[in-house]
Design an enzyme around this catalytic site. Structure first.
Site, PDB file in Angstrom:
ATOM      1  N   ARG A  91       0.833  -1.204   0.000  1.00 24.65           N
ATOM      2  CA  ARG A  91       0.000   0.000   0.000  1.00 24.65           C
ATOM      3  C   ARG A  91       0.866   1.252   0.000  1.00 24.65           C
ATOM      4  O   ARG A  91       0.530   2.251  -0.599  1.00 24.65           O
ATOM      5  CB  ARG A  91      -0.894  -0.015   1.250  1.00 24.65           C
ATOM      6  CG  ARG A  91      -1.977   1.010   1.229  1.00 24.65           C
ATOM      7  CD  ARG A  91      -2.811   1.133   2.503  1.00 24.65           C
ATOM      8  NE  ARG A  91      -2.946   0.017   3.380  1.00 24.65           N
ATOM      9  CZ  ARG A  91      -3.889  -0.939   3.292  1.00 24.65           C
ATOM     10  NH1 ARG A  91      -4.765  -0.912   2.315  1.00 24.65           N
ATOM     11  NH2 ARG A  91      -3.937  -1.893   4.192  1.00 24.65           N
ATOM     12  N   TYR A  92       1.979   1.194   0.725  1.00 24.58           N
ATOM     13  CA  TYR A  92       2.880   2.344   0.850  1.00 24.58           C
ATOM     14  C   TYR A  92       4.152   2.035   0.069  1.00 24.58           C
ATOM     15  O   TYR A  92       4.560   0.882  -0.033  1.00 24.58           O
ATOM     16  CB  TYR A  92       3.259   2.543   2.316  1.00 24.58           C
ATOM     17  CG  TYR A  92       2.129   2.872   3.238  1.00 24.58           C
ATOM     18  CD1 TYR A  92       1.528   4.128   3.197  1.00 24.58           C
ATOM     19  CD2 TYR A  92       1.671   1.948   4.181  1.00 24.58           C
ATOM     20  CE1 TYR A  92       0.500   4.448   4.074  1.00 24.58           C
ATOM     21  CE2 TYR A  92       0.656   2.267   5.058  1.00 24.58           C
ATOM     22  CZ  TYR A  92       0.069   3.517   5.006  1.00 24.58           C
ATOM     23  OH  TYR A  92      -0.936   3.823   5.870  1.00 24.58           O
ATOM     24  N   ARG A  95       7.306  -0.030   2.116  1.00 29.72           N
ATOM     25  CA  ARG A  95       7.109  -1.175   2.998  1.00 29.72           C
ATOM     26  C   ARG A  95       5.934  -2.027   2.537  1.00 29.72           C
ATOM     27  O   ARG A  95       4.987  -1.514   1.957  1.00 29.72           O
ATOM     28  CB  ARG A  95       6.886  -0.726   4.442  1.00 29.72           C
ATOM     29  CG  ARG A  95       5.741   0.277   4.636  1.00 29.72           C
ATOM     30  CD  ARG A  95       6.072   1.182   5.822  1.00 29.72           C
ATOM     31  NE  ARG A  95       4.982   2.052   6.262  1.00 29.72           N
ATOM     32  CZ  ARG A  95       4.685   3.218   5.695  1.00 29.72           C
ATOM     33  NH1 ARG A  95       5.313   3.631   4.619  1.00 29.72           N
ATOM     34  NH2 ARG A  95       3.714   3.958   6.188  1.00 29.72           N
ATOM     35  N   CYS A 104      -4.137 -17.266  14.239  1.00 30.84           N
ATOM     36  CA  CYS A 104      -3.692 -16.485  15.393  1.00 30.84           C
ATOM     37  C   CYS A 104      -3.811 -17.363  16.635  1.00 30.84           C
ATOM     38  O   CYS A 104      -4.632 -18.275  16.664  1.00 30.84           O
ATOM     39  CB  CYS A 104      -4.573 -15.257  15.590  1.00 30.84           C
ATOM     40  SG  CYS A 104      -4.569 -14.141  14.178  1.00 30.84           S
ATOM     41  N   CYS A 108      -9.471 -12.147  18.204  1.00 24.93           N
ATOM     42  CA  CYS A 108     -10.061 -10.951  18.788  1.00 24.93           C
ATOM     43  C   CYS A 108     -11.446 -10.765  18.177  1.00 24.93           C
ATOM     44  O   CYS A 108     -11.598 -10.867  16.958  1.00 24.93           O
ATOM     45  CB  CYS A 108      -9.191  -9.751  18.463  1.00 24.93           C
ATOM     46  SG  CYS A 108      -7.442 -10.060  18.803  1.00 24.93           S
ATOM     47  N   CYS A 111     -11.637  -8.217  15.343  1.00 31.25           N
ATOM     48  CA  CYS A 111     -10.571  -8.336  14.337  1.00 31.25           C
ATOM     49  C   CYS A 111     -10.943  -7.709  12.994  1.00 31.25           C
ATOM     50  O   CYS A 111     -11.998  -7.973  12.436  1.00 31.25           O
ATOM     51  CB  CYS A 111     -10.238  -9.804  14.103  1.00 31.25           C
ATOM     52  SG  CYS A 111      -9.024 -10.040  12.787  1.00 31.25           S
ATOM     53  N   ARG A 113      -9.400  -8.296  10.241  1.00 30.17           N
ATOM     54  CA  ARG A 113      -9.230  -9.259   9.144  1.00 30.17           C
ATOM     55  C   ARG A 113     -10.019 -10.523   9.440  1.00 30.17           C
ATOM     56  O   ARG A 113      -9.625 -11.624   9.045  1.00 30.17           O
ATOM     57  CB  ARG A 113      -7.743  -9.594   8.947  1.00 30.17           C
ATOM     58  CG  ARG A 113      -6.930  -8.427   8.460  1.00 30.17           C
ATOM     59  CD  ARG A 113      -5.689  -8.841   7.666  1.00 30.17           C
ATOM     60  NE  ARG A 113      -5.014  -7.629   7.210  1.00 30.17           N
ATOM     61  CZ  ARG A 113      -3.928  -7.115   7.774  1.00 30.17           C
ATOM     62  NH1 ARG A 113      -3.336  -7.737   8.778  1.00 30.17           N
ATOM     63  NH2 ARG A 113      -3.415  -5.999   7.317  1.00 30.17           N
ATOM     64  N   ASP A 274     -11.888  -0.674  13.052  1.00 28.16           N
ATOM     65  CA  ASP A 274     -12.230  -0.715  11.627  1.00 28.16           C
ATOM     66  C   ASP A 274     -13.650  -1.225  11.441  1.00 28.16           C
ATOM     67  O   ASP A 274     -14.254  -1.786  12.353  1.00 28.16           O
ATOM     68  CB  ASP A 274     -11.225  -1.610  10.894  1.00 28.16           C
ATOM     69  CG  ASP A 274      -9.824  -1.023  10.940  1.00 28.16           C
ATOM     70  OD1 ASP A 274      -9.685   0.167  10.597  1.00 28.16           O
ATOM     71  OD2 ASP A 274      -8.897  -1.746  11.330  1.00 28.16           O
ATOM     72  N   ASP A 311      -7.577   3.620   9.867  1.00 31.37           N
ATOM     73  CA  ASP A 311      -7.242   3.064   8.559  1.00 31.37           C
ATOM     74  C   ASP A 311      -8.401   3.410   7.640  1.00 31.37           C
ATOM     75  O   ASP A 311      -9.526   2.933   7.843  1.00 31.37           O
ATOM     76  CB  ASP A 311      -7.052   1.541   8.656  1.00 31.37           C
ATOM     77  CG  ASP A 311      -5.659   1.148   8.196  1.00 31.37           C
ATOM     78  OD1 ASP A 311      -5.320   1.472   7.043  1.00 31.37           O
ATOM     79  OD2 ASP A 311      -4.942   0.532   9.005  1.00 31.37           O
ATOM     80  N   LYS A 318      -3.356   4.775   6.665  1.00 32.77           N
ATOM     81  CA  LYS A 318      -3.700   5.294   7.995  1.00 32.77           C
ATOM     82  C   LYS A 318      -3.695   6.819   7.997  1.00 32.77           C
ATOM     83  O   LYS A 318      -2.867   7.430   7.333  1.00 32.77           O
ATOM     84  CB  LYS A 318      -2.698   4.768   9.015  1.00 32.77           C
ATOM     85  CG  LYS A 318      -2.769   3.260   9.192  1.00 32.77           C
ATOM     86  CD  LYS A 318      -1.653   2.752  10.076  1.00 32.77           C
ATOM     87  CE  LYS A 318      -1.574   1.241  10.065  1.00 32.77           C
ATOM     88  NZ  LYS A 318      -1.249   0.682   8.728  1.00 32.77           N
TER      89      LYS A 318
HETATM   90  C1  PLP Z   1      -0.543  -0.383   8.595  1.00 32.66           C
HETATM   91  C2  PLP Z   1       0.136  -0.799   7.378  1.00 32.66           C
HETATM   92  C3  PLP Z   1       1.520  -0.669   7.240  1.00 32.66           C
HETATM   93  C4  PLP Z   1       2.391  -0.128   8.332  1.00 32.66           C
HETATM   94  O1  PLP Z   1       2.200   1.240   8.474  1.00 32.66           O
HETATM   95  P1  PLP Z   1       3.136   2.055   9.432  1.00 32.66           P
HETATM   96  O2  PLP Z   1       2.513   3.411   9.442  1.00 32.66           O
HETATM   97  O3  PLP Z   1       4.515   2.027   8.825  1.00 32.66           O
HETATM   98  O4  PLP Z   1       3.131   1.369  10.762  1.00 32.66           O
HETATM   99  C5  PLP Z   1       2.109  -1.045   6.063  1.00 32.66           C
HETATM  100  N1  PLP Z   1       1.385  -1.543   5.046  1.00 32.66           N
HETATM  101  C6  PLP Z   1       0.056  -1.681   5.144  1.00 32.66           C
HETATM  102  C7  PLP Z   1      -0.677  -2.237   3.983  1.00 32.66           C
HETATM  103  C8  PLP Z   1      -0.617  -1.315   6.313  1.00 32.66           C
HETATM  104  O5  PLP Z   1      -1.946  -1.489   6.398  1.00 32.66           O
HETATM  105  S1  SF4 Z   2      -6.757  -8.562  15.435  1.00 29.57           S
HETATM  106 FE1  SF4 Z   2      -7.208 -10.342  14.081  1.00 29.57          FE
HETATM  107  S2  SF4 Z   2      -5.256 -10.773  13.053  1.00 29.57           S
HETATM  108 FE2  SF4 Z   2      -4.774  -9.516  14.878  1.00 29.57          FE
HETATM  109  S3  SF4 Z   2      -4.376 -11.001  16.539  1.00 29.57           S
HETATM  110 FE3  SF4 Z   2      -6.542 -10.437  16.687  1.00 29.57          FE
HETATM  111  S4  SF4 Z   2      -7.564 -12.044  15.499  1.00 29.57           S
HETATM  112 FE4  SF4 Z   2      -5.414 -12.118  14.873  1.00 29.57          FE
END
Ligand code: PLP
Ligand code: SF4
Length: 350
Positions: A91-92, A95, A104, A108, A111, A113, A274, A311, A318
């Site tokens: 996305r960025y 990274r 996991c 959670c 969560c 995801r 989210d 996000d 973010k």
């Molecule tokens: C959150 C996230 C990151 C990490 O973001 P930082 O601001 O560097 O902590 C990197 N890639 C994706 C796709 C993310 O959702």
């Molecule tokens: S938020 Fe989702 S991906 Fe992260 S530890 Fe909890 S269950 Fe696992």
């Protein structure tokens, strides 16, 4: 009471005394829809006599999860549009997320995801998919940092982690390897010398972001696990979600941030929840969140101040939500800017 294995079904939770006969049916219904897991370390933290227990609220299924709101979505932060090969989210520019595993130690209830993780989730990358992920990273010299997340990467065995670390070691332009994990809290004994040695096979600068949301999660065992990482030269930051009924109180949130700093973990992100399906009972308004975050300022050490972030749905990344960062607009909506200056309305139209 909690036993020595992870609780995964309504029957397990009932036998452990964490739910009662009256809630078995709803727990079963939720467990059919979303993954459930409660490790012994987490089960031991739950007070079944307290109906508002903040640990129970994070990990025990609730019938409120069966209610999906129109604005909630399967892929709330937009991972899929930024997935060039399976397991990578780019996305960025500098990274990538590397999602090698989709399970996991604990699940959670909020969560983000939840449609991708769990035993029925996106699974673990097959060897050919793993090769394709490494090839993608190797072919993109702008990737300075690889963030292992998922799923929880530290659930992998030291042997599997070492394989991934050796793969990253071979890519010169990757300088930083970051892990997002709950293992030091959920399974503190797993943070042992073998696991740490495996991580070090990368030869890279290592950062671990610990996900925890309530000060009670930072037990002596969890703090010791973090100390083993930090003593091994691994830097740590925290990641929390601002959750109604868990930490939506400046005293609790301040105690959580202090517990991180006491453990040599720099508070990093405090996420607004989210729009994951069935999580409306955890979300507050952004204005309420800002008031809680503002109440920390000055009253607790500057080391204890996380960045309050959202996000942005759709994969825009973010955005800071601090008290000075966003202002309410008409109709109770908020205008949030992404890092490129694009404006987004929150909550988005369904
Ligand atoms: C959150 C996230 C990151 C990490 O973001 P930082 O601001 O560097 O902590 C990197 N890639 C994706 C796709 C993310 O959702
Ligand atoms: S938020 Fe989702 S991906 Fe992260 S530890 Fe909890 S269950 Fe696992």
């Amino acid at each position: 009471m909690s036993g020595e294995r992870t609780l995964k079904t309504a029957a397990d939770l009932l036998a452990a005394g964490l739910i009662d006969d009256g809630t078995v049916h709803e727990t079963e219904a939720v467990a059919r829809r979303y993954a459930v897991a409660v490790t012994p370390a987490i089960a031991a933290l739950i007070d079944p006599a307290d109906p508002a227990d903040p640990i129970a609220r994070q990990f025990l299924p609730s019938s409120a999860e069966l209610v999906t709101l129109p604005q909630e979505r399967d892929d709330p932060i937009g991972d899929r549009p930024h997935t060039p090969v399976k397991g990578i989210v780019h996305r960025y520019p500098d990274r990538v997320l590397f999602k090698a595993v989709h399970v996991c130690p604990v699940y959670c209830r909020f969560c983000f995801r939840r449609e991708m993780v769990g035993p029925d989730g996106d699974g673990t990358l097959a060897p050919t998919e793993m090769e394709a992920a490494f090839a993608y990273i190797a072919a993109h010299p702008e990737i300075w940092e690889v963030i292992l997340t998922g799923g929880d990467p530290l659930i992998l065995s030291p042997r599997r982690l070492a394989e991934i670390m050796r793969g990253l070691a071979a890519i010169d332009h990757v300088r930083i390897v970051r892990f997002h994990t709950r293992v030091p809290v959920a399974n503190p004994d797993n943070i042992d010398a073998d696991l740490i040695a495996a991580l070090k096979e990368s030869g890279k600068t290592l950062w671990v972001a610990l996900h925890a949301n309530h000060p009670r999660e930072l037990t002596p065992q969890a703090r010791d696990a973090c100390a083993r990482l930090v003593d091994a030269g691994i830097a740590m930051v925290s990641q929390s979600v601002l959750l109604k009924g868990v930490n939506d109180d400046p005293t609790v949130l301040g105690a959580l941030m202090r517990a991180f700093v006491e453990s040599r973990i720099k508070p990093y992100y405090l996420h607004h929840p989210d729009l994951a399906p069935g999580t409306g009972h955890f979300r507050m308004d952004i204005g309420e969140g800002q008031a809680i975050v503002a109440a920390l300022r000055g009253h607790v050490s500057g080391l204890c101040q996380p960045a309050y972030v959202l996000d942005i749905p759709g994969g825009h990344g973010k955005a800071p939500l601090g008290p000075d960062a966003v202002a309410p607009g008409p109709d109770g909506c908020w205008s949030v800017s992404d890092y490129r200056g694009g404006l987004h309305v929150w909550p988005p139209r369904p």
